[in-house]
Each structure stands twice: as structure tokens, then as C-alpha cells.
Scaffold this motif. Structure first.
Motif, PDB file in Angstrom:
ATOM      1  N   TRP A  57      -8.030   8.566  -4.047  1.00 24.46           N
ATOM      2  CA  TRP A  57      -8.991   9.672  -4.237  1.00 24.46           C
ATOM      3  C   TRP A  57      -8.418  10.809  -5.091  1.00 24.46           C
ATOM      4  O   TRP A  57      -9.023  11.864  -5.227  1.00 24.46           O
ATOM      5  CB  TRP A  57      -9.512  10.171  -2.885  1.00 24.46           C
ATOM      6  CG  TRP A  57      -8.493  10.440  -1.816  1.00 24.46           C
ATOM      7  CD1 TRP A  57      -8.017   9.546  -0.906  1.00 24.46           C
ATOM      8  CD2 TRP A  57      -7.838  11.691  -1.542  1.00 24.46           C
ATOM      9  NE1 TRP A  57      -7.094  10.148  -0.071  1.00 24.46           N
ATOM     10  CE2 TRP A  57      -6.974  11.478  -0.437  1.00 24.46           C
ATOM     11  CE3 TRP A  57      -7.896  12.973  -2.102  1.00 24.46           C
ATOM     12  CZ2 TRP A  57      -6.168  12.483   0.110  1.00 24.46           C
ATOM     13  CZ3 TRP A  57      -7.106  13.975  -1.555  1.00 24.46           C
ATOM     14  CH2 TRP A  57      -6.246  13.719  -0.465  1.00 24.46           C
ATOM     15  N   LEU A  58      -7.249  10.563  -5.666  1.00 25.68           N
ATOM     16  CA  LEU A  58      -6.676  11.518  -6.629  1.00 25.68           C
ATOM     17  C   LEU A  58      -6.155  10.721  -7.812  1.00 25.68           C
ATOM     18  O   LEU A  58      -5.788   9.545  -7.659  1.00 25.68           O
ATOM     19  CB  LEU A  58      -5.515  12.291  -5.987  1.00 25.68           C
ATOM     20  CG  LEU A  58      -5.875  13.374  -4.968  1.00 25.68           C
ATOM     21  CD1 LEU A  58      -4.644  13.820  -4.205  1.00 25.68           C
ATOM     22  CD2 LEU A  58      -6.566  14.554  -5.645  1.00 25.68           C
ATOM     23  N   PRO A  59      -6.089  11.339  -8.991  1.00 26.88           N
ATOM     24  CA  PRO A  59      -5.553  10.614 -10.148  1.00 26.88           C
ATOM     25  C   PRO A  59      -4.061  10.329  -9.989  1.00 26.88           C
ATOM     26  O   PRO A  59      -3.372  11.000  -9.214  1.00 26.88           O
ATOM     27  CB  PRO A  59      -5.799  11.571 -11.320  1.00 26.88           C
ATOM     28  CG  PRO A  59      -6.161  12.892 -10.744  1.00 26.88           C
ATOM     29  CD  PRO A  59      -6.580  12.688  -9.319  1.00 26.88           C
TER      30      PRO A  59
ATOM     31  N   GLY B 160       0.754  -1.249   0.000  1.00 25.33           N
ATOM     32  CA  GLY B 160       0.000   0.000   0.000  1.00 25.33           C
ATOM     33  C   GLY B 160       0.785   1.300   0.000  1.00 25.33           C
ATOM     34  O   GLY B 160       0.270   2.309   0.449  1.00 25.33           O
ATOM     35  N   PHE B 161       2.031   1.293  -0.508  1.00 27.26           N
ATOM     36  CA  PHE B 161       2.747   2.588  -0.529  1.00 27.26           C
ATOM     37  C   PHE B 161       2.078   3.577  -1.482  1.00 27.26           C
ATOM     38  O   PHE B 161       2.268   4.781  -1.359  1.00 27.26           O
ATOM     39  CB  PHE B 161       4.221   2.396  -0.912  1.00 27.26           C
ATOM     40  CG  PHE B 161       4.483   2.287  -2.392  1.00 27.26           C
ATOM     41  CD1 PHE B 161       4.269   1.104  -3.073  1.00 27.26           C
ATOM     42  CD2 PHE B 161       4.955   3.383  -3.107  1.00 27.26           C
ATOM     43  CE1 PHE B 161       4.495   1.012  -4.440  1.00 27.26           C
ATOM     44  CE2 PHE B 161       5.199   3.293  -4.470  1.00 27.26           C
ATOM     45  CZ  PHE B 161       4.960   2.104  -5.144  1.00 27.26           C
ATOM     46  N   ASP B 162       1.253   3.052  -2.403  1.00 32.99           N
ATOM     47  CA  ASP B 162       0.604   3.926  -3.397  1.00 32.99           C
ATOM     48  C   ASP B 162      -0.898   3.662  -3.448  1.00 32.99           C
ATOM     49  O   ASP B 162      -1.513   3.762  -4.495  1.00 32.99           O
ATOM     50  CB  ASP B 162       1.238   3.705  -4.774  1.00 32.99           C
ATOM     51  CG  ASP B 162       1.086   2.263  -5.259  1.00 32.99           C
ATOM     52  OD1 ASP B 162       0.639   1.391  -4.462  1.00 32.99           O
ATOM     53  OD2 ASP B 162       1.405   2.002  -6.426  1.00 32.99           O
ATOM     54  N   ASP B 163      -1.482   3.331  -2.274  1.00 33.52           N
ATOM     55  CA  ASP B 163      -2.899   2.935  -2.294  1.00 33.52           C
ATOM     56  C   ASP B 163      -3.861   4.117  -2.203  1.00 33.52           C
ATOM     57  O   ASP B 163      -5.067   3.923  -2.129  1.00 33.52           O
ATOM     58  CB  ASP B 163      -3.194   1.893  -1.203  1.00 33.52           C
ATOM     59  CG  ASP B 163      -3.008   2.433   0.213  1.00 33.52           C
ATOM     60  OD1 ASP B 163      -2.565   3.599   0.367  1.00 33.52           O
ATOM     61  OD2 ASP B 163      -3.302   1.683   1.162  1.00 33.52           O
ATOM     62  N   LEU B 164      -3.362   5.330  -2.193  1.00 32.87           N
ATOM     63  CA  LEU B 164      -4.260   6.494  -2.169  1.00 32.87           C
ATOM     64  C   LEU B 164      -5.042   6.522  -3.480  1.00 32.87           C
ATOM     65  O   LEU B 164      -4.431   6.534  -4.560  1.00 32.87           O
ATOM     66  CB  LEU B 164      -3.433   7.769  -1.980  1.00 32.87           C
ATOM     67  CG  LEU B 164      -4.203   9.082  -1.819  1.00 32.87           C
ATOM     68  CD1 LEU B 164      -3.441  10.042  -0.912  1.00 32.87           C
ATOM     69  CD2 LEU B 164      -4.484   9.736  -3.152  1.00 32.87           C
TER      70      LEU B 164
END
Ligand SMILES: Cc1cc2nc3c(=O)[nH]c(=O)nc-3n(C[C@H](O)[C@H](O)[C@H](O)COP(=O)(O)OP(=O)(O)OC[C@H]3O[C@@H](n4cnc5c(N)ncnc54)[C@H](O)[C@@H]3O)c2cc1C
Lengths: 156, 525
Positions: free
Chosen positions: A130-132, A124-128
Motif C-alpha cells: 500500500w506504499l510505493p 513476504g518480507f517485502d509484501d507491503l
């Protein structure tokens, strides 16, 4: 339990009350504050000056004012004693102890050591989401103008 | 004594390098690979990857330089961290063990600030005796040594959570020059080092080895060359010179506190910009009554720390900034000269993540109560960035010996005096406003303006100058006053530029080592 708190077991409850009011977190149980209080009391073993000011300071604390650690009145009371040596000492130890407590990390959503689990590469280092997904390469258009026209040296 | 590599006799006149960080470690590697014997004196222990800790306070206590120092001046650090003016490392690898890895180059105008900025009141500006063109080839070499992403075919790192917020905000406010680097941690295996596993602990030494440091690259290679004698827990306390004024030895303490003397043909001083001037001042002699190499009076002066600040923004959705590389995100749009903004010089914005322990200590030092706990309660939904820009050199910003306070060995501690210049204040304020706009553009529900941390960038206290009256060292870092004495760290920076300093320190050290090797080869040193 440390030597100091064994010596003055009566100090601990009031110290916990002080810590709760100084660092009020609605979601925190007593455990982290109690462990922080133990650390403060342990530090006193080697520090006569802070021991005497703390014993005196805690003994004279207005426990009524601190009854509800989340009340505005509690913070207002503490603002009045903010410069007192014993309270400064407590804060100095507390800020590096309370937030180093693993239960607190859990409560705040910090996961701590990760190397032995392979880091966050697959966790999950890049699991955000809500942004492109943004560009990661450098801009490939015109290079940045490093010196504004009005700051350029006169030529010639 | 803790020795590593091939022993060199105390009476053999070697190249003696003081400090094994960005500057010293690089010089050691570049000289030993050319077959030149070097003794490296390092005050700290030889920590290895297995020793590093995924824990902020444990790692800090393991490797930070915690010997007593004092502070003075109006900077906020003096109030909150009176005995910790700087955050630097005492271990093999120096502060490259802690560093995060941002590696921008200096710009051409930044080597000529006196010419470009003019005479700014209170600023002791001076043009460097070298230009960007003089350094270009060494910048290439330094980027290859470090393995900077986005350079020389090295691919970019992927976007982590903190970068996604940062880069989307940048795009929405119209910034263009953003990317995940250049950054000194591998995106794919390179130079014997693996790719990043995004563990979020590269300030803590990086256990995986994906991050460049002199502890992982230059020092082990110097030791393998058979030409290096590395003595750890050995602290230099004096540099000596012969009757003709040439540097000829270094006196140092071992871990037990016994004094030794190592003979030297050349001395390379790289203790970082607080210990370097301290050592020069402690080396005063009949020939150099005001401190070694100090006829200009500039030793210890013009201390720079970069104009810094952080902004932490809160959102109503999770960010989890701590997952992944600490600083793999750079915006360069403000790193330019445009005095219409109200200040000279430029600044970068860089992603920054702190864990809960460090955020509590640094987000608003000394703070408590609900204002503070609200910041901490928002931790999981917080994104962070660091602002780093050029600060003005001032003669009164200064490292001196505080003879009233002694360290554990009985030596005077360094006092670090610092006041912000009005240009620094204006730049920081601009950075705060721009960071707010950026985060608001992606929906921040609040931002916090965090003041500067203890200095991670320490520069300028033995500055380079064309003329001996204006500075301490010349264009190759050799002291104007003392033949054979070189300064090999960030102390030589005439001005600080906006960029993080390490790439430039390494480039200067590679260039200096080549120069020393040439002169030794010609019998001229
Ligand atoms: C948390 C953090 C993050 C950073 N991130 C970045 C970044 O992203 N990009 C960047 O460019 N820079 C970064 N830096 C800064 C970078 O680490 C320094 O600029 C760089 O390491 C300085 O190199 P140096 O050779 O001057 O000193 P150092 O690397 O600090 O090395 C000095 C060495 O000398 C030793 N020493 C000192 N005095 C003596 C003595 N008397 N005898 C023997 N040994 C001595 C010390 O123990 C130390 O090992 C960061 C620093 C920190 C702390």
C-alpha cells in the motif's frame, strides 16, 4: 497441573477472571488466560510471600466488578487495586507469559520462528503493497550539512 | 575449565584479554594474526549458530547478562527494570551476538564537543584526544571486517515492510538521508558468510550467519591462528600489578568458582562499560586505593547510554514489521549539530521491530488494561522505529560497587546510577515529534511513545583524555596510571556521539591492537 494449583484449585477461576480483565482482548479465548494462570500458580511453589498475598488477594477480589472483563467498570475497579502487591506480582508474570503463548501469537498475527522455513526471504518480507517501493541506496545529492552555520566555530 | 584453541601456561606472560565482544574479540583477532599469543577470558559460554533460538525470551535467557545488578537515579529503567539496567550479552561474541547491525561513523564535530557545544551546565564535556582523521583508516578496516552494506562495494539490503513505511514517511516529510544501511548483515555472500534470509531474528544471535559478530568472525579466526587460548565461563575478578605499578596478571573464577591467576605482559579490558569499571574498582590496591587506574576519580563516571526512545505507529493496513532485518533502515537527517532545535548534538532514526513477547514487555513497561491491549491488538499493523542520539556525559551518572548486595560469587554487584540531562530530554521530545510527523505522513492512525529500554549502548566509564586528570585512558586506550593496562571497549568513549557505537569500538580496537603489536615488537611493552 502444577502442585500449587492442585493445592488450591479454587484459585484458578478467579485468577483467570482477573487476567481477562487486566489484559482484555476481545478476540482471545480462555486457553491463553488459563495457561497464564497455571504459570502464575506454579511460580508460587517457590515464593511463600507471593503465595500468601495472592491467596488473600484472590479470596477478597470483587468478582462482581470483574464479571464483564471488557466493561469500563472492571478496569476502574482494577485501577483501585493497581498497587496491591498480589496484583503487581500477577502482572509481572502475566506480561511475559500471556504474550509468549503461541496461540496468542496467532491471534495477533505474529508468526514466530522462521529460520527453519528459510526466513521470510521468499515468504513476504517485502509484501507491503500500500506504499510505493522506496529508495534503498543512500541519497546521492549534496551531503548533509553536519554543523549549522550558527553553530560553526569562529574561523581565524 | 572450558578451554578452546591452543593452551597457554598460567605462568606465561601473555596478552590477557578480558571479554570477547566487539572490543575484546577484535583485539584478540588482530593480535593473534600478527603471531602474538593471547589468553581470552570470557565470562559466558561459547554459543554456536546451532544453539541460537528463534524465540525472544528463550534467546534472552540463553545469552543475556543476568547476574544481579542494581539501579538508582530518576531514569525510568530503574523503576521498571530495577535489576536489569543494561541489555548486554554474556557469551562468546559479547553483545555483538545480540546487536542488530547499524554502523554509522562518528562525525568530526563529535570528537570535539567541548569546543563545539561549549560549557553546558551539568555536562562533563571533553574533547577526545583523537580526531576523525586519526580514525578514518580504521573505520575503513572496521567496515570491511563487519561487511557494512553501502560501503566498500557492499550492496544495500532490499526494503523490508518496516522500512517501506519508514522510508516513505521520511520522503514525505522532506528527509533525504535515508537508506537501508550502513548495516552489518550481508545483502549478498561476503567474507565466508551468506546473504540475509530476512528471518527477523538477528537480535537473537542470527542462526544463518549473515550478520557479523565477533563470535562468527574474529574469535574463530583467532582460534585458528594457533595463538589463542580462549577460556569460557571464566570471569576476571581482579587485575594485579607489580611493585613498579605495571599490570602483571589477572585473577579469575572458573565455572566451578575456583580462583586462578594468569600472568600477563599486557592486559586488555573489554567487559563492556558496566563490568569494565566494576573490575577496575574491584582491583583497588595499596598503590591504587580508589580503584585501579583511578587517580582522576573518573573510573565509573560519565556513564552514557545514548538518548533513546521508540515510536510504534498503527495503521489500518498490514505492516508485519517482524518480517526481515530488525534494523535495516537509517535516517541521518537529524544527526547533525543545530542548536536551533533546542539541544546540542544529533540523533538517528532507525527501523526497529520487536516480536509480540518483547513488544508486550517493553512498549510501555508496567502497563495493562485496554490502553495496553489496544497496542498489542494492532500488532500486525504496526511499524516501529528507534531514536538514538548523543547524551551528555555527567559525572554523577555512574557505575559504583554496591557492597550491600553480592552476586552469586560473593562479589559486590555494580550499581548503575542515571539521570537524564535536560539536553537528553529535549532531544528525545524532538525525536518523538519528528517520528509522529513521519508516520502521520503515511497515514498512521495512532503512535505510541515508548520510553528507553534497558541500555543496549553502554559507554564512557573509563574515558579517554589527553590529560591524566581528566580521564582514565590515553589516546590508544592505555591507562594513564598503569603501564600495560589497556581498555578496549566502549568505556573509553570520551563522549558518545549520535551513532550506534560498535563500528567505532571495532575501529578503536583495530587501532589499539596495531599500537600494542608495534610496541611489543620494539620491546617497549
Ligand atoms: C539488542 C541490541 C542491539 C544492538 N544493536 C546495535 C547496532 O545496531 N549497532 C551498534 O553499533 N551497536 C548495537 N548494539 C550495541 C553493541 O552490541 C555494543 O556496543 C558492543 O557489543 C559493545 O562492545 P564491548 O566490547 O564493549 O562489549 P560486549 O560486546 O558486550 O562484550 C563484553 C564481553 O565481556 C564479557 N565480560 C564482562 N565482564 C567480564 C569479566 N569480568 N571476565 C570475563 N568476561 C567478561 C561479557 O560476557 C561479554 O562477552 C546492540 C546491543 C544490543 C543488546
Amino acid at each position: 497441573m502444577s502442585a500449587a494449583s492442585a493445592l488450591r484449585p479454587d484459585l484458578k477461576p478467579v485468577l483467570v477472571q482477573l487476567l481477562r480483565a487486566a489484559y482484555p482482548h476481545p478476540t482471545f479465548p480462555d486457553g491463553p488466560y488459563e495457561r497464564t494462570a497455571d504459570k502464575v500458580l506454579t511460580e508460587l511453589d517457590a515464593d511463600l510471600w507471593h503465595r500468601v498475598v495472592l491467596e488473600r488477594g484472590l479470596a477478597t477480589l470483587d468478582r462482581e466488578a470483574l464479571a464483564d472483563p471488557h466493561a469500563a467498570a472492571a478496569e476502574e475497579y482494577l485501577r483501585g487495586i493497581a498497587q496491591a502487591e498480589f496484583f503487581r506480582f500477577v502482572r509481572g508474570v502475566a506480561v511475559t507469559t500471556l504474550y509468549d503463548d503461541h496461540e496468542v501469537w496467532d491471534l495477533l498475527g505474529y508468526e514466530g520462528a522462521s529460520f527453519d522455513q528459510g526466513g521470510y526471504l521468499h515468504r513476504g518480507f517485502d509484501d507491503l503493497d500500500w506504499l510505493p517501493d522506496p529508495r534503498v541506496a543512500e541519497y546521492d545529492g549534496e551531503p548533509l550539512q553536519l554543523v549549522a552555520d550558527h553553530d560553526e566555530l569562529p574561523t581565524g | 575449565m572450558n578451554t578452546h584453541g591452543n593452551p597457554i601456561d598460567n605462568d606465561t606472560e601473555a596478552v590477557v584479554i578480558i571479554g570477547s565482544g566487539a572490543g575484546g574479540g577484535t583485539v584478540a583477532y588482530e593480535l593473534t594474526r600478527r603471531g602474538i599469543p593471547c589468553v581470552v577470558l570470557e565470562a559466558g559460554p561459547y554459543l554456536q549458530r546451532a544453539d541460537y533460538e528463534n524465540d525472544e525470551w528463550a534467546a534472552f535467557n540463553q545469552m543475556a547478562w543476568l547476574d544481579k545488578r542494581t539501579t538508582s537515579g530518576s531514569w525510568r529503567v530503574a523503576q521498571n527494570f530495577a535489576n536489569l539496567p543494561a541489555w548486554i550479552v554474556k557469551a562468546v561474541g559479547g553483545s555483538t551476538t545480540h546487536w542488530s547491525g547499524a554502523t554509522p561513523r562518528f562525525h568530526d564535530y563529535e570528537f570535539r564537543t567541548r569546543t563545539y557545544y561549549g560549557d553546558i551546565d551539568g555536562a562533563n564535556l571533553l574533547d577526545w584526544p583523537i580526531s576523525l582523521a586519526d580514525l578514518a583508516a580504521y573505520y575503513d578496516a572496521a567496515e570491511k571486517a563487519i561487511g557494512s552494506t553501502h560501503r566498500h562495494g557492499r550492496p544495500p539490503l532490499p526494503a523490508n515492510n518496516n522500512y517501506k513505511v519508514f522510508a516513505n514517511g521520511a520522503e514525505r516529510v522532506g528527509y533525504k538521508y535515508y537508506a537501508t544501511g550502513p548495516y552489518g548483515t550481508n545483502a549478498e555472500p561476503y567474507d565466508g558468510r551468506p546473504a540475509s534470509i530476512q528471518d527477523g531474528f538477528n537480535f537473537q544471535g542470527d542462526k544463518s550467519g549473515a550478520k557479523w559478530s565477533t563470535a562468527i568472525r574474529e574469535i574463530p579466526r583467532a582460534l585458528e591462528s594457533g595463538k589463542c587460548d580462549l577460556r569460557t565461563e571464566c570471569q576476571a575478578v581482579q587485575i594485579t600489578h607489580d611493585a613498579s605499578g605495571r599490570a602483571d596478571g589477572v585473577v579469575y573464577l572458573d565455572a566451578e568458582g575456583s580462583l586462578h591467576r594468569q600472568a600477563a605482559r599486557v592486559v586488555c579490558l573489554a567487559g563492556n562499560s558496566i563490568e569494565t569499571p566494576r573490575l577496575l574498582l574491584m582491583s583497588a590496591s595499596g598503590l591504587h586505593p580508589d580503584g585501579l587506574a583511578n587517580s582522576s576519580g573518573q573510573v565509573g563516571r560519565n556513564y552514557m547510554r545514548h538518548t533513546t526512545a521508540s515510536v510504534y505507529a498503527r495503521f489500518d493496513q498490514p505492516v508485519r514489521m517482524y518480517r526481515g532485518e530488525t534494523m535495516a533502515g537509517i535516517i541521518a537527517d537529524e544527526a547533525r549539530l543545530d542548536t536551533a532545535r533546542g539541544f546540542a548534538g544529533g540523533y538517528y532514526m532507525e527501523t526497529l521491530s520487536l516480536g509480540v513477547p518483547f513488544l508486550a514487555a517493553f512498549v510501555e513497561p508496567g502497563s495493562w488494561g485496554r490502553d495496553f491491549t489496544e497496542l498489542m491488538d494492532a500488532y500486525a499493523n504496526t511499524a516501529g522505529m528507534w531514536i538514538v542520539g548523543e547524551d551528555m556525559p555527567q559525572e554523577s551518572n555512574r557505575v559504583t560497587l554496591n557492597t550491600g548486595v553480592l552476586d552469586q560469587w560473593g562479589l559486590p554487584v555494580p550499581d548503575v546510577h542515571f539521570d537524564d540531562h535536560p539536553n537528553d530530554v529535549a532531544m528525545r521530545e524532538h525525536g518523538y515529534q519528528r517520528a509522529d510527523l513521519l508516520y502521520e505522513a503515511v497515514g498512521a492512525i495512532g503512535t505510541h511513545h515508548t520510553p528507553p529500554y534497558p541500555s543496549t549502548h553502554n559507554l564512557g566509564t573509563a574515558r579517554m583524555s589527553a590529560r591524566a586528570e581528566d580521564g582514565v585512558v590515553g589516546a590508544y586506550g592505555e591507562a594513564h596510571d598503569v603501564a600495560g593496562l589497556f581498555v578496549s571497549d566502549g568505556s573509553v568513549m570520551t563522549t558518545g556521539a549520535a551513532a550506534n557505537p560498535t563500528l567505532t569500538i571495532v575501529a578503536l580496537a583495530i587501532r589499539q591492537a596495531e599500537h600494542i603489536a608495534d610496541r611489543l615488537g620494539r620491546g617497549e611493552l
